[in-house]
Design an enzyme around this catalytic site. Structure first.
Site, PDB file in Angstrom:
ATOM      1  N   GLU A   1     -25.521-119.798 -43.636  1.00  0.00           N
ATOM      2  CA  GLU A   1     -25.489-119.928 -42.180  1.00  0.00           C
ATOM      3  C   GLU A   1     -26.779-119.460 -41.499  1.00  0.00           C
ATOM      4  OE1 GLU A   1     -21.227-120.035 -40.475  1.00  0.00           O
ATOM      5  OE2 GLU A   1     -21.486-118.045 -41.364  1.00  0.00           O
TER       6      GLU A   1
ATOM      7  N   HIS B   1     -24.716-111.746 -37.118  1.00  0.00           N
ATOM      8  CA  HIS B   1     -23.536-112.593 -37.316  1.00  0.00           C
ATOM      9  C   HIS B   1     -22.521-111.804 -38.134  1.00  0.00           C
ATOM     10  CE1 HIS B   1     -20.863-115.872 -37.993  1.00  0.00           C
ATOM     11  NE2 HIS B   1     -21.027-115.811 -39.305  1.00  0.00           N
TER      12      HIS B   1
ATOM     13  N   HIS C   1     -18.090-111.109 -39.239  1.00  0.00           N
ATOM     14  CA  HIS C   1     -16.726-111.604 -39.383  1.00  0.00           C
ATOM     15  C   HIS C   1     -15.715-110.502 -39.090  1.00  0.00           C
ATOM     16  CE1 HIS C   1     -18.730-114.258 -42.691  1.00  0.00           C
ATOM     17  NE2 HIS C   1     -18.936-114.766 -41.485  1.00  0.00           N
TER      18      HIS C   1
ATOM     19  N   HIS D   1     -13.415-117.472 -37.493  1.00  0.00           N
ATOM     20  CA  HIS D   1     -14.625-117.222 -38.261  1.00  0.00           C
ATOM     21  C   HIS D   1     -15.217-115.856 -37.940  1.00  0.00           C
ATOM     22  CE1 HIS D   1     -18.764-119.015 -39.640  1.00  0.00           C
ATOM     23  NE2 HIS D   1     -18.668-117.733 -39.933  1.00  0.00           N
TER      24      HIS D   1
END
Length: 244
Positions: free
Chosen positions: A80, A99, A101, A171
């Site tokens: 990603e 980023h 989760h 996500h």
């Protein structure tokens, strides 16, 4: 020859990755990046590796097409990485990206009526977070929900707009900042805001910050980001991997 500022950037990625692990923002997955301090059209990010294991030597430089600028050409990269490239391309003000989760945030990506809004004075940066980005709206109902290509990266960056955080259905979320320290701060306190919001619902409907309160609180806390970084860096460097 590598510029001193670039060396410092690789160290920040390693230190920030460890902080994000210790603060339970990242586990085996997720990543931190920063824009190159020398070139505005490239960024530094670790090779594909669990964040707690990242060292400065694991950090590579990519351009906005996600090609390796500096680093071994056969380096295995995060799937990603396009999240980072396309946000940097769209947002010249963004200097760092996280980023994550984190599970505390995930409920806010799943329930359409549960908007992520600031509930406390250290989370004013959450004002204006858009509804969750849904990969299915762009790539259909049979994907793995990952941002695997530049097209999805651009669509995510467009959805983020001028906000500081973007949610991603089923996500996780992505937080941006004007420095590595600020992006890390926002990633950590996004989780705390979600935890406070969810726990307060046991008592009733939360009272959210007004737009004016959020702006004033953000102006104040933006000056305090370094304090949190210094504490978290000390905690991350003093105890080895967390044990609980």
């Amino acid at each position: 020859m590598t510029a001193p500022a670039e060396v410092e950037a690789t160290k920040l990625i390693a230190e920030g990755s460890r902080i994000l692990y210790e603060q339970r923002v990242l586990d085996a997955f997720g990543h931190l990046s920063c824009r190159s301090p020398v070139r505005s059209d490239s960024f530094f990010i670790s090779r594909s590796l669990a964040p707690a294991l990242v060292t400065a030597e694991d950090v590579v430089e990519l351009d906005f097409d996600c090609a390796i600028v500096s680093g071994a050409p056969d380096t295995r990269l995060f799937l990603e990485r396009f999240i980072h490239a396309e946000i940097y391309r769209r947002r010249p003000d963004v200097q760092a990206i996280v980023h994550s989760h984190a599970t505390a945030v995930l409920p806010f990506t799943l329930v359409k009526t549960a908007r992520l809004r600031p509930v406390c004075h250290v989370c004013g940066f959450l004002e204006g977070v858009p509804p969750p980005f849904d990969v299915a709206d762009h790539a259909g109902p049979s994907t793995d929900l990952l941002i695997r290509n530049a097209t999805l990266g651009r669509q995510l960056a467009d959805h983020l707009g001028d906000a500081n955080v973007v949610l991603m259905r089923a996500h996780g979320y992505t937080a941006v900042g004007g420095s590595v320290q600020q992006a890390v701060y926002r990633a950590v306190y996004t989780i705390k805001n979600c935890e406070i919001d969810l726990s307060s619902r046991v008592l009733g409907e939360p009272t959210y910050l007004t737009a004016g309160e959020a702006a004033a609180c953000e102006a104040t806390t933006a000056e305090q980001v370094r304090r949190t970084w210094d504490l978290w860096a000390q905690e991350a460097s003093s105890g080895g991997f967390r044990t609980q």
